[in-house]
Design a protein around this motif. Structure first.
Motif, short mmCIF file in Angstrom:
data_model
loop_
_atom_site.label_atom_id
_atom_site.label_comp_id
_atom_site.label_asym_id
_atom_site.label_seq_id
_atom_site.Cartn_x
_atom_site.Cartn_y
_atom_site.Cartn_z
N LEU A 185 0.98 -0.82 0.15
CA LEU A 185 0.00 0.22 0.75
C LEU A 185 0.47 0.60 -0.10
CD1 LEU A 185 -2.50 1.83 0.36
CD2 LEU A 185 -3.08 1.21 2.71
N ASP A 186 1.81 1.36 0.71
CA ASP A 186 2.76 2.73 0.69
C ASP A 186 2.94 3.07 -0.45
OD1 ASP A 186 2.18 3.25 3.59
OD2 ASP A 186 3.95 2.19 4.05
N ILE A 187 3.74 1.90 -1.20
CA ILE A 187 4.47 1.63 -2.55
C ILE A 187 3.72 2.17 -3.56
CG2 ILE A 187 6.14 0.55 -4.48
CD1 ILE A 187 6.89 -1.06 -1.67
N VAL A 188 2.14 1.93 -3.54
CA VAL A 188 1.15 1.86 -4.77
C VAL A 188 0.90 3.30 -4.12
CG1 VAL A 188 -0.50 1.74 -5.37
CG2 VAL A 188 0.73 -0.08 -4.95
N GLU A 189 0.40 4.09 -3.30
CA GLU A 189 0.24 5.22 -3.14
C GLU A 189 1.03 6.42 -3.36
OE1 GLU A 189 -2.27 6.63 0.67
OE2 GLU A 189 -0.06 6.07 1.45
N LYS A 190 2.37 5.94 -3.33
CA LYS A 190 3.48 6.80 -3.33
C LYS A 190 3.93 6.90 -4.39
CE LYS A 190 7.57 8.57 -1.22
NZ LYS A 190 8.69 8.36 -0.59
N TYR A 191 4.03 5.65 -5.19
CA TYR A 191 4.27 5.67 -6.70
C TYR A 191 3.21 4.55 -7.56
CZ TYR A 191 8.36 6.66 -4.22
OH TYR A 191 9.53 7.27 -3.56
N PRO A 192 2.32 5.34 -7.80
CA PRO A 192 1.42 4.79 -8.57
C PRO A 192 1.24 3.57 -9.86
CG PRO A 192 0.29 7.09 -8.17
CD PRO A 192 2.00 7.04 -7.51
N LYS A 193 2.44 4.32 -10.81
CA LYS A 193 2.98 3.03 -11.69
C LYS A 193 3.46 2.27 -11.28
CE LYS A 193 5.84 6.51 -14.47
NZ LYS A 193 7.11 7.16 -14.64
N THR A 194 3.10 1.71 -10.01
CA THR A 194 3.93 0.31 -9.65
C THR A 194 2.81 -0.69 -9.65
OG1 THR A 194 3.17 1.10 -7.67
CG2 THR A 194 6.01 1.53 -8.40
N GLU A 195 1.23 -0.54 -9.61
CA GLU A 195 0.44 -0.80 -10.04
C GLU A 195 0.59 -2.22 -10.59
OE1 GLU A 195 -4.10 0.23 -9.39
OE2 GLU A 195 -3.30 1.65 -8.63
N GLU A 196 1.05 -1.46 -11.90
CA GLU A 196 1.23 -2.90 -13.02
C GLU A 196 2.01 -4.08 -12.56
OE1 GLU A 196 -1.69 -3.13 -15.40
OE2 GLU A 196 -2.21 -1.12 -14.67
N ILE A 197 3.28 -3.49 -11.59
CA ILE A 197 4.23 -4.45 -11.18
C ILE A 197 3.99 -5.54 -10.45
CG2 ILE A 197 6.65 -4.99 -10.00
CD1 ILE A 197 7.43 -2.17 -11.01
N PHE A 198 2.64 -4.61 -9.01
CA PHE A 198 2.64 -6.09 -8.43
C PHE A 198 1.42 -6.68 -9.16
CE2 PHE A 198 3.99 -2.66 -5.25
CZ PHE A 198 3.66 -3.56 -4.78
N LYS A 199 0.48 -6.55 -10.14
CA LYS A 199 -1.01 -7.30 -11.16
C LYS A 199 -0.40 -7.33 -11.78
CE LYS A 199 -4.02 -3.18 -11.21
NZ LYS A 199 -4.80 -2.28 -12.53
N SER A 200 0.99 -7.61 -12.39
CA SER A 200 2.24 -8.89 -13.23
C SER A 200 2.03 -10.42 -12.15
CB SER A 200 3.37 -7.93 -13.71
OG SER A 200 3.82 -8.24 -12.35
N TYR A 201 1.88 -9.82 -11.12
CA TYR A 201 2.87 -11.24 -10.34
C TYR A 201 0.76 -11.85 -10.06
CZ TYR A 201 7.02 -10.19 -9.00
OH TYR A 201 8.22 -9.86 -9.72
N ASP A 202 0.03 -11.20 -10.39
CA ASP A 202 -1.41 -12.28 -9.99
C ASP A 202 -1.21 -13.18 -10.18
OD1 ASP A 202 -2.23 -9.76 -8.93
OD2 ASP A 202 -3.81 -9.45 -10.31
N LYS A 203 -0.90 -13.53 -11.84
CA LYS A 203 -1.08 -15.33 -12.01
C LYS A 203 -0.53 -15.52 -11.05
CE LYS A 203 -2.70 -14.67 -16.82
NZ LYS A 203 -3.05 -15.21 -17.76
#
Length: 64
Positions: free
Chosen positions: A9-27
Motif C-alpha cells: 500500500l505504501d509503495i502504490v500510494e506513493k508511486y501509482p505506476k507500480t500498480e502494474e508491477i504488482f498486477k503482473s504477479y496475480d497469475k
C-alpha cells in the motif's frame, strides 16, 4: 528507494505506476495481489509466495 519493510500500500500510494508491477504477479500467486496483500510488507509478501525479493525491489526501483 524501496525497502523490504515497506507495505505494498505504501509503495502504490506513493508511486501509482507500480500498480502494474504488482498486477503482473496475480497469475503467479493465484490471486489479486492488490486485493489480498495490500497491507503486507514486501519482505512477507515475497517470502509467503516464493518470489525473489531483490528482483521485485529492482523492478519497482526501475519503474519509479
Amino acid at each position: 528507494m524501496i525497502k523490504k519493510e515497506m507495505t505494498i500500500l505504501d509503495i502504490v500510494e506513493k508511486y501509482p505506476k507500480t500498480e502494474e508491477i504488482f498486477k503482473s504477479y496475480d497469475k503467479l500467486v493465484g490471486k489479486c495481489v492488490l486485493c489480498n496483500n495490500l497491507f503486507d510488507s514486501l519482505d512477507s509478501f515475497t517470502a509467503d509466495n516464493n518470489i525473489d525479493l531483490q528482483d521485485l525491489i529492482d523492478k519497482i526501483d526501475n519503474s519509479i
